[in-house]
Design an enzyme around this catalytic site. Structure first.
Site, short mmCIF file in Angstrom:
data_model
loop_
_atom_site.label_atom_id
_atom_site.label_comp_id
_atom_site.label_asym_id
_atom_site.label_seq_id
_atom_site.Cartn_x
_atom_site.Cartn_y
_atom_site.Cartn_z
N ASP A 150 9.76 15.84 11.70
CA ASP A 150 9.44 15.52 10.30
C ASP A 150 7.95 15.68 10.03
O ASP A 150 7.32 14.84 9.40
CB ASP A 150 9.89 14.10 9.97
CG ASP A 150 10.14 13.90 8.47
OD1 ASP A 150 10.28 14.92 7.76
OD2 ASP A 150 10.21 12.75 8.01
N VAL A 161 5.31 -0.56 2.97
CA VAL A 161 4.16 -0.75 3.86
C VAL A 161 3.18 -1.72 3.19
O VAL A 161 2.85 -1.56 2.01
CB VAL A 161 3.46 0.58 4.17
CG1 VAL A 161 2.27 0.36 5.11
CG2 VAL A 161 4.44 1.57 4.79
N VAL A 213 0.81 -1.22 0.00
CA VAL A 213 0.00 0.00 0.00
C VAL A 213 0.84 1.27 0.00
O VAL A 213 0.30 2.37 -0.14
CB VAL A 213 -0.97 0.03 1.20
CG1 VAL A 213 -1.98 -1.09 1.10
CG2 VAL A 213 -0.21 -0.05 2.53
N GLY A 214 2.14 1.15 0.15
CA GLY A 214 2.95 2.36 0.16
C GLY A 214 4.43 2.06 0.21
O GLY A 214 4.87 0.96 0.54
N GLN A 215 5.20 3.08 -0.15
CA GLN A 215 6.66 2.98 -0.14
C GLN A 215 7.20 4.25 0.50
O GLN A 215 6.90 5.35 0.05
CB GLN A 215 7.21 2.85 -1.56
CG GLN A 215 8.72 2.66 -1.62
CD GLN A 215 9.15 1.25 -1.25
OE1 GLN A 215 8.46 0.29 -1.59
NE2 GLN A 215 10.26 1.13 -0.55
N GLY A 241 11.24 2.03 4.06
CA GLY A 241 10.79 0.69 3.71
C GLY A 241 9.43 0.68 3.05
O GLY A 241 8.88 1.71 2.67
#
Length: 439
Positions: free
Chosen positions: A269, A155, A147-149, A153
């Site tokens: 962040d 996800v 679902v994500g990058q 790393g």
């Protein structure tokens, strides 16, 4: 391949190759190996075995560019490379790099594993849960649904044994000796707040490390406010009322991190990518890999280098001439994020027509200080007031002097109040040479 001399067989790792014996290459390699604490000897094709059989030790004299027989044992270290004198040095240099990389990586990985395990051994809490790698494979269906990058790393979507949806972040590009993993577990592992993503579990098995979060079906705020790069076709994804609610939720989450925990948590962040949205589009602060803990009594924290994402980093993180690093550095990042929510664009944007740059914070300040319209999409009564309030709060937050910025408690109060109680702040930055273009 010839049989090794007796004293070489006792070394941890021995590789035998041949290179030309020219002095310049040998001297350069000797200097490299001295810095890496690696013993370097040269073996000729003749003479060394006779020398070894007589109880002496074979080595290389760089002045004579020849092998010599010595009664003293060469200094040993972690590994050795025995060199002959027949083929070119390119292969040798490649082998040196591989040997150094393998040993350095292996030692670094072992140190990181020990560091992580020592931290987890002292982590006295029942939650979050610790999972094995095989558990993660079951939770994610063998990592089927990506679902994500992110920077650290990938996800994956999964489901816990109790049926709760989860997001599993496999930490692949680990930096800082596992510090980002420790930061995540140490900070959000112990806290619970509606506007902070909840850490459900983690995995630390050898070099495999992962974090298991509650699943956020609407992904990040970045997906919505930067959905269109063309300013003429940019459609606002949320109403101004909803944008105000999102801004308020982020502010409350940050106030909790700064004031509501036993120790103050500085995120370092804050940006749209790290604001996740649940099924009701309620914001959740995530990704504490760069976070730093400090006591509430300390107003200043020490930093060895800037941390964060370009475009959101407070100026004092680059130079102490702007002031000390503190929780006010997070306030600056929130202000930059808030301006992107207002403008529905990145603060430094590029128009499609002529590729000219727009520095939105300065553009919006100039418009407001001159009493001009902000050129934003206004649909119903009250929208313009909300837009102006969000912009003014953001401009207070991005003041270059940290002491001029409000605390997150004050930010929440400003967002809860009305526009008439707010004053336009001083200009928060020096004039830039970037061209200002109204949209």
């Amino acid at each position: 391949m010839n049989k090794l001399p007796s004293h070489c067989r006792r070394f941890k790792t021995v590789e035998i190759i041949s290179v030309h014996g020219y002095v310049e290459l040998q001297q350069a390699i000797e200097r490299l190996f001295e810095r890496q604490e690696i013993f370097l000897a040269w073996e000729g094709l003749d003479g060394c075995y006779e020398c070894e059989n007589s109880g002496n030790f074979c080595g290389f004299n760089s002045t004579r560019n020849a092998t010599i027989c010595s009664t003293s044992r060469p200094k040993r270290s972690h590994s050795a490379v025995i060199l002959g004198t027949s083929i070119g040095g390119t292969a040798f240099l490649a082998l040196v790099v591989l040997v150094l990389y393998r040993f350095r990586r292996s030692d670094s990985e072992k140190e990181t594993q020990l560091k992580v395990e020592r931290f987890l051994a002292n982590y006295k809490t029942l939650n979050p849960s610790r999972y094995s790698y095989s558990d993660l494979k079951k939770i994610t269906g063998k990592f089927r649904h990506k679902v994500g990058q992110g920077g650290y790393g990938t996800v994956y979507r999964g489901k816990l044994p109790n049926g709760i949806p989860a997001a599993v972040k496999m930490i692949e590009n680990s930096k800082g000796n596992g510090q980002e993993f420790i930061n995540e577990v140490a900070t959000i592992g112990r806290i619970h707040h509606f506007n902070v993503v909840r850490l459900l579990g983690f995995c630390a098995e050898g070099t495999r490390r992962a974090l298991v979060y509650e699943f956020m079906p609407n992904e990040s705020l970045e997906k919505f406010i930067f959905s269109s790069k063309d300013s003429k076709t940019r459609n606002r994804p949320f109403s101004w009322e909803k944008l105000q609610q999102i801004a308020m939720g982020i502010a409350r989450g940050m106030e909790y991190l700064h004031q509501g925990c036993n120790q103050r948590i500085l995120h370092f962040d804050i940006k749209p990518h790290n604001i996740l949205l649940d099924h009701n589009f309620q914001p959740k602060i995530s990704d504490f890999g760069l976070a730093k803990l400090c006591s509430k009594e300390r107003s200043v924290v020490s930093m060895t280098a800037a941390r964060g994402t370009a475009g959101y980093i407070a100026p004092e993180l680059f130079s102490r001439n702007f002031g000390a690093v503190s929780h006010k550095s997070d306030v600056f990042s929130f202000g930059m994020l808030l301006l992107e929510i207002v403008g529905c664009r990145r603060n430094i944007d590029v128009t499609v027509e002529n590729q000219s740059q727009i520095y939105f914070p300065e553009w919006i300040y100039n418009r407001m200080s001159q009493g001009k319209e902000m050129g934003l999409e206004i649909e119903i009564d009250g929208d313009e007031e909300i837009a102006k309030k969000l912009a003014i709060v953001a401009l207070w937050c991005i003041q270059w002097n940290p002491t001029d910025r409000p605390s997150m408690t004050m930010v929440v109060q400003m967002l809860e109040g009305d526009l008439h109680g707010l004053e336009i702040p001083p200009k928060p930055f020096a004039s830039s040479d970037i061209e200002m273009i109204a949209t």
